[in-house]
Design an enzyme around this catalytic site. Sequence first.
Site, PDB file in Angstrom:
ATOM      1  N   TYR A 134      -6.362   6.506   4.906  1.00  0.00           N
ATOM      2  CA  TYR A 134      -6.523   5.605   3.764  1.00  0.00           C
ATOM      3  C   TYR A 134      -5.759   4.296   3.987  1.00  0.00           C
ATOM      4  CZ  TYR A 134      -5.588   3.209  -0.499  1.00  0.00           C
ATOM      5  OH  TYR A 134      -5.461   2.200  -1.413  1.00  0.00           O
ATOM      6  N   ASP A 182      -9.111   6.821  -2.076  1.00  0.00           N
ATOM      7  CA  ASP A 182      -7.943   7.396  -2.743  1.00  0.00           C
ATOM      8  C   ASP A 182      -8.409   7.952  -4.088  1.00  0.00           C
ATOM      9  OD1 ASP A 182      -8.400   5.172  -4.265  1.00  0.00           O
ATOM     10  OD2 ASP A 182      -6.345   4.421  -4.217  1.00  0.00           O
ATOM     11  N   GLU A 234       0.833  -1.212   0.000  1.00  0.00           N
ATOM     12  CA  GLU A 234       0.000   0.000   0.000  1.00  0.00           C
ATOM     13  C   GLU A 234       0.869   1.264   0.000  1.00  0.00           C
ATOM     14  OE1 GLU A 234      -3.043   0.651  -0.519  1.00  0.00           O
ATOM     15  OE2 GLU A 234      -3.623  -1.442  -0.717  1.00  0.00           O
TER      16      GLU A 234
END
Length: 384
Positions: A130, A148, A47
């Site tokens: 996020y 996002d 990520e």
Amino acid sequence: MSRQSRHHGNAPNPGSLVPPLLSWFAGAARDLPWRRTLDPYGIWISEIMLQQTQVKTVVPYWERWMGELPTVAALARAKPEKVLKLWEGLGYYTRARNLQKAAQQIVQQHGGTFPATFEDIVALSGVGRYTAGAISSIAFNQPKPILDGNVIRVLTRLFGIADDPRSKETNARLWALAEELVVHSRQLAAPALPPQFRAAGPCSLLNQALMELGATVCTPRQPKCAECPVKSSCTASLTGRAESFPRLAPRVSATSLQFAAALVERKGCWMVQQRPSGVINARLWEFPNVEVTAGSSDTLRHLRKAFGLARQKLDHFQTVRHTITRYRITLDAYSVSLCDSGSLPKLTGKWLPLEKLEQLPFTAAHRRLLDNLVRSSSSTVAKT
Ligand code: SF4
């Protein structure tokens, strides 16, 4: 945050979008290496690497990283130079430094086991809402939303949200919609994915479906609405306006910066300097350089003056252009060979041969200079 967002006009009911998104993802998911693991450490690394970087670029970086630093403990105790070297080329080096800080936090505060709650994850260095939502949902199947750029595009189109998604109120509305979708998914059975994927729960798959749809179908230009699993409910597509969402307010324009660099060689070694702590690209290496007035046509004069190279013969070596966040940077590099060991009082740094330089983490622009130096030196060797 309110669990029930307000539904406007003909906008779809969020719950009705979840089943088609889940079944679509089960058949369309790309086989990416981090989708084969449920290890939150590997998911976290993916990520962070994927932020503002394309999947195809990230795959080899992730595989190399996981091979060299396969656990939180290995990352926590690694030499910072090794961490930066593994990150070299991805840019935004603060992320790599934060990854190591967070790994050390996990060792100190959680005994080396990756924390399993959103609150503990979001408290880690460099982890925002996020990323914490992505790890909580993907690794632990918790109903935590993600938002996002890809998800913003999908949601603004689906729900026909024409306000600037960066404005506080609209951003909050988008988070509420993302939450409503993932909370709804919790009550559904997860569809079966092909065997190479890890078994994952519905919250994990729903969030991944939103990201995947934005990356592969609901693209910024020419979205493939005909292939979209939720086309019959999509406000933007039904009104033929897909590309007009999201409506972003214009960003501030880029600032131009110009630098001049000296590739100084003496007895087969090149001078390099390490950037200090606390500045952008801290602790990365680069060739001696100086900032000049943007647009300057005489970078060579500035370079001679800054480094006391008034009498030496300097040859133009390469001009590198690149962009970091909102800065457009031009770097003019000149090479100079010192035939004696005479000192250069205005130049300080380390003298290293090319093979040693290749092991150091360099800033992106200076890495390009180094790669070119290595190429030109091997072609010179080949000719002799
Ligand atoms: Fe995006 Fe088109 Fe699907 Fe709407 S129908 S979500 S615009 S791909």
